[in-house]
Design a protein around this motif. Structure first.
Motif, PDB file in Angstrom:
ATOM      1  N   ASP A 141       0.823  -1.209   0.000  1.00 26.52           N
ATOM      2  CA  ASP A 141       0.000   0.000   0.000  1.00 26.52           C
ATOM      3  C   ASP A 141       0.858   1.260   0.000  1.00 26.52           C
ATOM      4  O   ASP A 141       0.559   2.233  -0.697  1.00 26.52           O
ATOM      5  CB  ASP A 141      -0.926   0.008   1.216  1.00 26.52           C
ATOM      6  N   SER A 142       1.934   1.253   0.788  1.00 31.08           N
ATOM      7  CA  SER A 142       2.813   2.428   0.838  1.00 31.08           C
ATOM      8  C   SER A 142       3.433   2.726  -0.523  1.00 31.08           C
ATOM      9  O   SER A 142       3.472   3.884  -0.965  1.00 31.08           O
ATOM     10  CB  SER A 142       3.916   2.224   1.885  1.00 31.08           C
ATOM     11  N   CYS A 143       3.901   1.681  -1.202  1.00 27.32           N
ATOM     12  CA  CYS A 143       4.517   1.878  -2.518  1.00 27.32           C
ATOM     13  C   CYS A 143       3.483   2.293  -3.559  1.00 27.32           C
ATOM     14  O   CYS A 143       3.725   3.207  -4.364  1.00 27.32           O
ATOM     15  CB  CYS A 143       5.223   0.605  -2.959  1.00 27.32           C
ATOM     16  N   ALA A 144       2.325   1.638  -3.543  1.00 29.54           N
ATOM     17  CA  ALA A 144       1.276   1.968  -4.514  1.00 29.54           C
ATOM     18  C   ALA A 144       0.777   3.394  -4.318  1.00 29.54           C
ATOM     19  O   ALA A 144       0.580   4.142  -5.283  1.00 29.54           O
ATOM     20  CB  ALA A 144       0.124   0.980  -4.397  1.00 29.54           C
ATOM     21  N   LYS A 147       3.141   6.180  -5.522  1.00 28.83           N
ATOM     22  CA  LYS A 147       3.063   6.418  -6.968  1.00 28.83           C
ATOM     23  C   LYS A 147       1.725   7.030  -7.370  1.00 28.83           C
ATOM     24  O   LYS A 147       1.681   8.070  -8.045  1.00 28.83           O
ATOM     25  CB  LYS A 147       3.270   5.078  -7.703  1.00 28.83           C
ATOM     26  N   GLU A 148       0.625   6.395  -6.985  1.00 28.85           N
ATOM     27  CA  GLU A 148      -0.693   6.755  -7.505  1.00 28.85           C
ATOM     28  C   GLU A 148      -1.308   7.969  -6.820  1.00 28.85           C
ATOM     29  O   GLU A 148      -2.048   8.721  -7.453  1.00 28.85           O
ATOM     30  CB  GLU A 148      -1.644   5.558  -7.379  1.00 28.85           C
ATOM     31  N   VAL A 149      -1.036   8.155  -5.536  1.00 28.04           N
ATOM     32  CA  VAL A 149      -1.651   9.253  -4.793  1.00 28.04           C
ATOM     33  C   VAL A 149      -0.722  10.460  -4.683  1.00 28.04           C
ATOM     34  O   VAL A 149      -1.143  11.605  -4.873  1.00 28.04           O
ATOM     35  CB  VAL A 149      -2.084   8.788  -3.388  1.00 28.04           C
ATOM     36  N   PHE A 150       0.564  10.198  -4.413  1.00 31.67           N
ATOM     37  CA  PHE A 150       1.496  11.305  -4.175  1.00 31.67           C
ATOM     38  C   PHE A 150       2.367  11.634  -5.393  1.00 31.67           C
ATOM     39  O   PHE A 150       3.151  12.589  -5.355  1.00 31.67           O
ATOM     40  CB  PHE A 150       2.386  10.993  -2.974  1.00 31.67           C
ATOM     41  N   LEU A 170       8.791  -4.252  -4.436  1.00 30.98           N
ATOM     42  CA  LEU A 170       7.398  -3.825  -4.591  1.00 30.98           C
ATOM     43  C   LEU A 170       7.317  -2.433  -5.208  1.00 30.98           C
ATOM     44  O   LEU A 170       6.518  -2.197  -6.119  1.00 30.98           O
ATOM     45  CB  LEU A 170       6.687  -3.851  -3.239  1.00 30.98           C
ATOM     46  N   CYS A 171       8.116  -1.508  -4.703  1.00 31.04           N
ATOM     47  CA  CYS A 171       8.059  -0.149  -5.248  1.00 31.04           C
ATOM     48  C   CYS A 171       8.429  -0.130  -6.733  1.00 31.04           C
ATOM     49  O   CYS A 171       7.759   0.522  -7.532  1.00 31.04           O
ATOM     50  CB  CYS A 171       8.973   0.779  -4.453  1.00 31.04           C
ATOM     51  N   ARG A 172       9.463  -0.847  -7.093  1.00 32.20           N
ATOM     52  CA  ARG A 172       9.877  -0.860  -8.496  1.00 32.20           C
ATOM     53  C   ARG A 172       8.810  -1.508  -9.374  1.00 32.20           C
ATOM     54  O   ARG A 172       8.541  -1.042 -10.479  1.00 32.20           O
ATOM     55  CB  ARG A 172      11.223  -1.576  -8.645  1.00 32.20           C
ATOM     56  N   ARG A 173       8.196  -2.587  -8.896  1.00 29.91           N
ATOM     57  CA  ARG A 173       7.162  -3.243  -9.685  1.00 29.91           C
ATOM     58  C   ARG A 173       5.914  -2.359  -9.808  1.00 29.91           C
ATOM     59  O   ARG A 173       5.179  -2.454 -10.803  1.00 29.91           O
ATOM     60  CB  ARG A 173       6.805  -4.581  -9.044  1.00 29.91           C
ATOM     61  N   LEU A 174       5.705  -1.462  -8.845  1.00 34.38           N
ATOM     62  CA  LEU A 174       4.520  -0.599  -8.857  1.00 34.38           C
ATOM     63  C   LEU A 174       4.786   0.759  -9.514  1.00 34.38           C
ATOM     64  O   LEU A 174       3.939   1.643  -9.454  1.00 34.38           O
ATOM     65  CB  LEU A 174       4.003  -0.410  -7.429  1.00 34.38           C
ATOM     66  N   GLY A 175       5.945   0.914 -10.123  1.00 34.24           N
ATOM     67  CA  GLY A 175       6.191   2.111 -10.924  1.00 34.24           C
ATOM     68  C   GLY A 175       7.058   3.174 -10.297  1.00 34.24           C
ATOM     69  O   GLY A 175       7.222   4.258 -10.861  1.00 34.24           O
ATOM     70  N   VAL A 176       7.635   2.898  -9.133  1.00 35.43           N
ATOM     71  CA  VAL A 176       8.553   3.843  -8.494  1.00 35.43           C
ATOM     72  C   VAL A 176       9.974   3.347  -8.707  1.00 35.43           C
ATOM     73  O   VAL A 176      10.321   2.238  -8.295  1.00 35.43           O
ATOM     74  CB  VAL A 176       8.272   3.963  -6.978  1.00 35.43           C
ATOM     75  N   VAL A 212       0.901 -10.198  -8.335  1.00 33.62           N
ATOM     76  CA  VAL A 212       0.214 -11.010  -9.344  1.00 33.62           C
ATOM     77  C   VAL A 212      -1.246 -10.586  -9.466  1.00 33.62           C
ATOM     78  O   VAL A 212      -1.791 -10.478 -10.572  1.00 33.62           O
ATOM     79  CB  VAL A 212       0.313 -12.507  -8.986  1.00 33.62           C
ATOM     80  N   SER A 213      -1.897 -10.302  -8.328  1.00 32.94           N
ATOM     81  CA  SER A 213      -3.315  -9.903  -8.354  1.00 32.94           C
ATOM     82  C   SER A 213      -3.490  -8.471  -8.837  1.00 32.94           C
ATOM     83  O   SER A 213      -4.551  -8.107  -9.347  1.00 32.94           O
ATOM     84  CB  SER A 213      -3.925 -10.048  -6.960  1.00 32.94           C
ATOM     85  N   GLY A 214      -2.449  -7.638  -8.648  1.00 29.20           N
ATOM     86  CA  GLY A 214      -2.552  -6.233  -9.034  1.00 29.20           C
ATOM     87  C   GLY A 214      -3.591  -5.473  -8.236  1.00 29.20           C
ATOM     88  O   GLY A 214      -4.188  -4.511  -8.723  1.00 29.20           O
ATOM     89  N   ARG A 215      -3.799  -5.870  -6.996  1.00 31.53           N
ATOM     90  CA  ARG A 215      -4.846  -5.243  -6.186  1.00 31.53           C
ATOM     91  C   ARG A 215      -4.585  -3.764  -5.952  1.00 31.53           C
ATOM     92  O   ARG A 215      -3.438  -3.305  -5.963  1.00 31.53           O
ATOM     93  CB  ARG A 215      -4.960  -5.961  -4.841  1.00 31.53           C
ATOM     94  N   ASP A 216      -5.657  -3.019  -5.723  1.00 27.55           N
ATOM     95  CA  ASP A 216      -5.537  -1.638  -5.300  1.00 27.55           C
ATOM     96  C   ASP A 216      -5.205  -1.603  -3.813  1.00 27.55           C
ATOM     97  O   ASP A 216      -5.553  -2.527  -3.073  1.00 27.55           O
ATOM     98  CB  ASP A 216      -6.842  -0.883  -5.534  1.00 27.55           C
ATOM     99  N   PRO A 217      -4.548  -0.541  -3.340  1.00 23.92           N
ATOM    100  CA  PRO A 217      -4.352  -0.409  -1.896  1.00 23.92           C
ATOM    101  C   PRO A 217      -5.691  -0.276  -1.186  1.00 23.92           C
ATOM    102  O   PRO A 217      -6.717   0.012  -1.818  1.00 23.92           O
ATOM    103  CB  PRO A 217      -3.509   0.865  -1.767  1.00 23.92           C
ATOM    104  N   VAL A 218      -5.692  -0.466   0.118  1.00 26.37           N
ATOM    105  CA  VAL A 218      -6.933  -0.394   0.896  1.00 26.37           C
ATOM    106  C   VAL A 218      -7.644   0.922   0.656  1.00 26.37           C
ATOM    107  O   VAL A 218      -8.855   0.974   0.419  1.00 26.37           O
ATOM    108  CB  VAL A 218      -6.632  -0.586   2.394  1.00 26.37           C
ATOM    109  N   PHE A 219      -6.896   2.026   0.717  1.00 24.14           N
ATOM    110  CA  PHE A 219      -7.425   3.344   0.385  1.00 24.14           C
ATOM    111  C   PHE A 219      -6.566   3.933  -0.729  1.00 24.14           C
ATOM    112  O   PHE A 219      -5.367   4.097  -0.560  1.00 24.14           O
ATOM    113  CB  PHE A 219      -7.406   4.284   1.599  1.00 24.14           C
TER     114      PHE A 219
END
Length: 234
Positions: A141-144, A147-150, A170-176, A212-219
């Motif tokens: 969630d922190s990594c996602a 990237k997506e929120v901040f 995780l951060c690198r896989r999520l675009g950071v 693998v699931s590509g889930r969204d963070p909780v918020f």
């Protein structure tokens, strides 16, 4: 004879059930071991060449400090304080221009980002250089959210050394485009360190499943301009 026959049938059924249970249990254990090995190989491969010390880590706009336990009196645990000290050093050395503190604030009385903010300010970090993410409930969630929120695209991730490969991966896989600095100073707390290392074996499996699931963070939420403002304040 009838009683002996019934007893034999029941015994035979129990033996069959026992054997099947042993086989099923062995398969579950084998699957768990394979999943942990796969997850461990994945995070190591993703993080390879991107983990450094404070002195040699490549500069980035932002330090992303991952949350950890905060005590009831509001003080960060030694593990979290060690992460914050690394971020303070990175800022002082000009390696980063802003610090994003990301942690758990799901309950009103428990506020990791707030404690992290206060610790940094108390040690001379300008408040305008610090951005708070109150929904960093886990590393994914922190990594996602970074990237997506901040809007963070490049960062130095800060955590303990047993966790740093997973965090960078995780951060690198999520675009950071992340490098990482891992703390080892709290190894002196032998039992908590050992317990954390053990938990990490399961955490890499969850990390792999999340990717693998590509889930969204909780918020997820809308874009927040805090990091941009902190960088502009330089």
């Amino acid at each position: 004879m009838f009683r002996l026959t019934v007893t034999g049938i029941v015994t035979g059924m129990l033996l069959v059930w026992f054997r099947r249970s042993v086989v099923a249990g062995s398969l579950v254990v084998a699957a768990m071991v394979l999943a942990m090995a796969t997850g461990d190989l994945w995070v190591r491969a993703e993080a390879h060449g991107h983990v450094h010390g404070v002195a040699d880590v490549p500069a980035a706009p932002v330090a992303l400090v991952l949350g950890a336990e905060v005590y009831p009196d509001g003080n960060p645990s030694p593990f979290l304080a060690a992460r914050l000290e690394i971020a303070r050093q990175l800022l002082a050395a000009g390696k980063v221009k802003a610090i994003l503190v990301s942690g758990d604030h799901i309950a009103w009385g428990y506020n990791e980002p707030g404690a992290m903010f206060q610790w940094l300010v108390d040690r001379g970090v300008p408040s305008q250089r610090i951005v708070l993410d109150h929904a960093g409930f886990d590393t994914y969630d922190s990594c996602a959210r970074a990237k997506e929120v901040f809007g963070v695209t490049s960062a130095i991730v800060v955590t303990q050394s047993y966790h740093i490969d997973r965090a960078v991966a995780l951060c690198r896989r999520l675009g950071v485009q992340a490098s990482g600095v891992g703390d080892d100073t709290v190894r002196i707390y032998t039992e908590p360190w050992r317990n954390s290392v053990v938990r990490e074996r399961g955490a890499v499996v969850k990390a792999l499943a999340d990717v693998v699931s590509g889930r969204d963070p909780v918020f997820l939420g809308p874009h927040e301009p805090g990091v941009g403002a902190a960088l502009a304040s330089h």
